[in-house]
Design a protein around this motif. Structure first.
Motif, PDB file in Angstrom:
ATOM      1  N   GLY A  12       0.833  -1.195   0.000  1.00  0.00           N
ATOM      2  CA  GLY A  12       0.000   0.000   0.000  1.00  0.00           C
ATOM      3  C   GLY A  12       0.864   1.240   0.000  1.00  0.00           C
ATOM      4  N   TYR A  13       0.297   2.332  -0.485  1.00  0.00           N
ATOM      5  CA  TYR A  13       1.030   3.595  -0.546  1.00  0.00           C
ATOM      6  C   TYR A  13       0.098   4.744  -0.224  1.00  0.00           C
ATOM      7  CZ  TYR A  13       3.725   7.537  -2.317  1.00  0.00           C
ATOM      8  OH  TYR A  13       4.393   8.732  -2.416  1.00  0.00           O
ATOM      9  N   THR A  14       0.586   5.671   0.552  1.00  0.00           N
ATOM     10  CA  THR A  14      -0.096   6.939   0.762  1.00  0.00           C
ATOM     11  C   THR A  14       0.965   8.010   0.835  1.00  0.00           C
ATOM     12  OG1 THR A  14      -1.851   8.082   1.984  1.00  0.00           O
ATOM     13  CG2 THR A  14      -0.207   6.890   3.309  1.00  0.00           C
ATOM     14  N   GLN A  15       0.524   9.236   0.669  1.00  0.00           N
ATOM     15  CA  GLN A  15       1.470  10.343   0.579  1.00  0.00           C
ATOM     16  C   GLN A  15       0.869  11.566   1.224  1.00  0.00           C
ATOM     17  OE1 GLN A  15       2.980  10.849  -3.390  1.00  0.00           O
ATOM     18  NE2 GLN A  15       3.265  13.047  -3.130  1.00  0.00           N
ATOM     19  N   LEU A  34       3.115  -1.050   4.210  1.00  0.00           N
ATOM     20  CA  LEU A  34       2.693   0.319   3.927  1.00  0.00           C
ATOM     21  C   LEU A  34       3.910   1.222   3.722  1.00  0.00           C
ATOM     22  CD1 LEU A  34       0.439   2.416   3.631  1.00  0.00           C
ATOM     23  CD2 LEU A  34       0.588   2.774   6.121  1.00  0.00           C
ATOM     24  N   VAL A  35       3.965   1.806   2.525  1.00  0.00           N
ATOM     25  CA  VAL A  35       4.996   2.788   2.190  1.00  0.00           C
ATOM     26  C   VAL A  35       4.334   4.159   2.246  1.00  0.00           C
ATOM     27  CG1 VAL A  35       6.639   3.587   0.448  1.00  0.00           C
ATOM     28  CG2 VAL A  35       6.134   1.127   0.665  1.00  0.00           C
ATOM     29  N   VAL A  36       4.991   5.104   2.914  1.00  0.00           N
ATOM     30  CA  VAL A  36       4.450   6.455   3.047  1.00  0.00           C
ATOM     31  C   VAL A  36       5.418   7.442   2.418  1.00  0.00           C
ATOM     32  CG1 VAL A  36       3.663   8.247   4.646  1.00  0.00           C
ATOM     33  CG2 VAL A  36       3.241   5.828   5.171  1.00  0.00           C
ATOM     34  N   GLY A  37       4.904   8.191   1.451  1.00  0.00           N
ATOM     35  CA  GLY A  37       5.677   9.268   0.846  1.00  0.00           C
ATOM     36  C   GLY A  37       5.453  10.555   1.605  1.00  0.00           C
ATOM     37  N   PHE A  63       3.181  -0.297  -5.809  1.00  0.00           N
ATOM     38  CA  PHE A  63       2.083  -0.609  -4.890  1.00  0.00           C
ATOM     39  C   PHE A  63       0.880  -1.161  -5.638  1.00  0.00           C
ATOM     40  CE2 PHE A  63       1.963   3.972  -5.857  1.00  0.00           C
ATOM     41  CZ  PHE A  63       0.705   4.098  -6.419  1.00  0.00           C
ATOM     42  N   GLN A  64       0.039  -1.896  -4.903  1.00  0.00           N
ATOM     43  CA  GLN A  64      -1.233  -2.376  -5.437  1.00  0.00           C
ATOM     44  C   GLN A  64      -2.403  -1.494  -5.002  1.00  0.00           C
ATOM     45  OE1 GLN A  64       0.756  -4.853  -3.663  1.00  0.00           O
ATOM     46  NE2 GLN A  64       1.720  -5.432  -5.586  1.00  0.00           N
ATOM     47  N   LYS A  65      -2.231  -0.824  -3.854  1.00  0.00           N
ATOM     48  CA  LYS A  65      -3.303   0.009  -3.306  1.00  0.00           C
ATOM     49  C   LYS A  65      -2.756   1.397  -2.982  1.00  0.00           C
ATOM     50  CE  LYS A  65      -5.991  -3.729  -1.245  1.00  0.00           C
ATOM     51  NZ  LYS A  65      -6.728  -4.142  -0.046  1.00  0.00           N
ATOM     52  N   LEU A  66      -3.481   2.400  -3.449  1.00  0.00           N
ATOM     53  CA  LEU A  66      -3.159   3.792  -3.171  1.00  0.00           C
ATOM     54  C   LEU A  66      -4.238   4.347  -2.253  1.00  0.00           C
ATOM     55  CD1 LEU A  66      -1.676   6.494  -3.698  1.00  0.00           C
ATOM     56  CD2 LEU A  66      -3.035   6.699  -5.800  1.00  0.00           C
ATOM     57  N   PHE A  67      -3.843   4.863  -1.105  1.00  0.00           N
ATOM     58  CA  PHE A  67      -4.799   5.338  -0.105  1.00  0.00           C
ATOM     59  C   PHE A  67      -4.835   6.857  -0.047  1.00  0.00           C
ATOM     60  CE2 PHE A  67      -3.132   1.241   1.491  1.00  0.00           C
ATOM     61  CZ  PHE A  67      -4.298   0.512   1.433  1.00  0.00           C
ATOM     62  N   ILE A  68      -6.065   7.374   0.100  1.00  0.00           N
ATOM     63  CA  ILE A  68      -6.285   8.818   0.213  1.00  0.00           C
ATOM     64  C   ILE A  68      -7.543   9.026   1.051  1.00  0.00           C
ATOM     65  CG2 ILE A  68      -7.582   8.898  -1.947  1.00  0.00           C
ATOM     66  CD1 ILE A  68      -5.211  11.677  -0.776  1.00  0.00           C
ATOM     67  N   ALA A 121      -3.438  -1.216 -10.219  1.00  0.00           N
ATOM     68  CA  ALA A 121      -3.555  -0.798  -8.816  1.00  0.00           C
ATOM     69  C   ALA A 121      -4.933  -0.175  -8.609  1.00  0.00           C
ATOM     70  CB  ALA A 121      -2.463   0.205  -8.463  1.00  0.00           C
ATOM     71  N   SER A 122      -5.299   0.013  -7.353  1.00  0.00           N
ATOM     72  CA  SER A 122      -6.590   0.631  -7.051  1.00  0.00           C
ATOM     73  C   SER A 122      -6.403   1.802  -6.100  1.00  0.00           C
ATOM     74  CB  SER A 122      -7.534  -0.393  -6.413  1.00  0.00           C
ATOM     75  OG  SER A 122      -7.015  -0.836  -5.173  1.00  0.00           O
ATOM     76  N   VAL A 123      -7.338   2.747  -6.178  1.00  0.00           N
ATOM     77  CA  VAL A 123      -7.390   3.856  -5.230  1.00  0.00           C
ATOM     78  C   VAL A 123      -8.435   3.494  -4.191  1.00  0.00           C
ATOM     79  CG1 VAL A 123      -7.944   6.296  -4.896  1.00  0.00           C
ATOM     80  CG2 VAL A 123      -6.730   5.564  -6.968  1.00  0.00           C
TER      81      VAL A 123
END
Length: 138
Positions: free
Chosen positions: A6-9, A33-36, A88-93, A115-117
């Motif tokens: 997963g990724y969020t920024q 979880l990777v955080v930018g 990432f497979q999932k982008l979180f917002i 990937a999905s949002v």
């Protein structure tokens, strides 16, 4: 099936409970979880205001959160570039962005990349802008 990345920024300036909720909710939906963390110059460019807490300190704070597996700095809002970097497979917002034209385009771009949002509940009642205003108003 492999590990779901997963990724969020975000800017994560003046870290608050809304940031914590985003990270906790994101981690619950992925294995890693990777955080930018947005660079100071990127924030100045798109928000037209300087950060209060410098990048290295914001990264250290985010890195200390138990829900976060990896922290990277970023100088782009382009999620396709970040997908190429992080895979990432999932982008979180936050769900306060749902329906926004930019995020509709991002959904399409991510879908094309496999990937999905995922929109996570926005924490009402607190944000860095509100904290900044309270500090100024004294």
């Amino acid at each position: 099936m492999g590990k779901v990345i997963g990724y969020t920024q975000g800017t994560f300036d003046m870290f608050h409970v809304g940031h914590l909720n985003l990270l906790q909710n994101a981690k619950a939906k992925c294995d890693y979880l990777v955080v930018g963390v947005n660079s100071d110059s990127l924030v100045l460019e798109y928000k037209k205001k300087a950060v209060i807490v410098p990048l290295e300190e914001r990264m250290a704070i985010v890195e200390a959160i138990r829900y976060v597996d990896e922290v990277i700095w970023t100088d782009t809002l382009d999620k396709t570039q970040m997908h190429n970097r992080v895979k990432f497979q999932k982008l979180f917002i936050g769900d306060d962005w749902k329906g926004n034209d930019r995020w509709k385009r991002t959904e399409e771009e991510m879908e094309a990349l496999g990937a999905s949002v995922e929109y996570l509940p926005y924490t009402k009642g607190t944000c860095s802008t509100m904290l900044r205003e309270k500090l100024i108003d004294g």
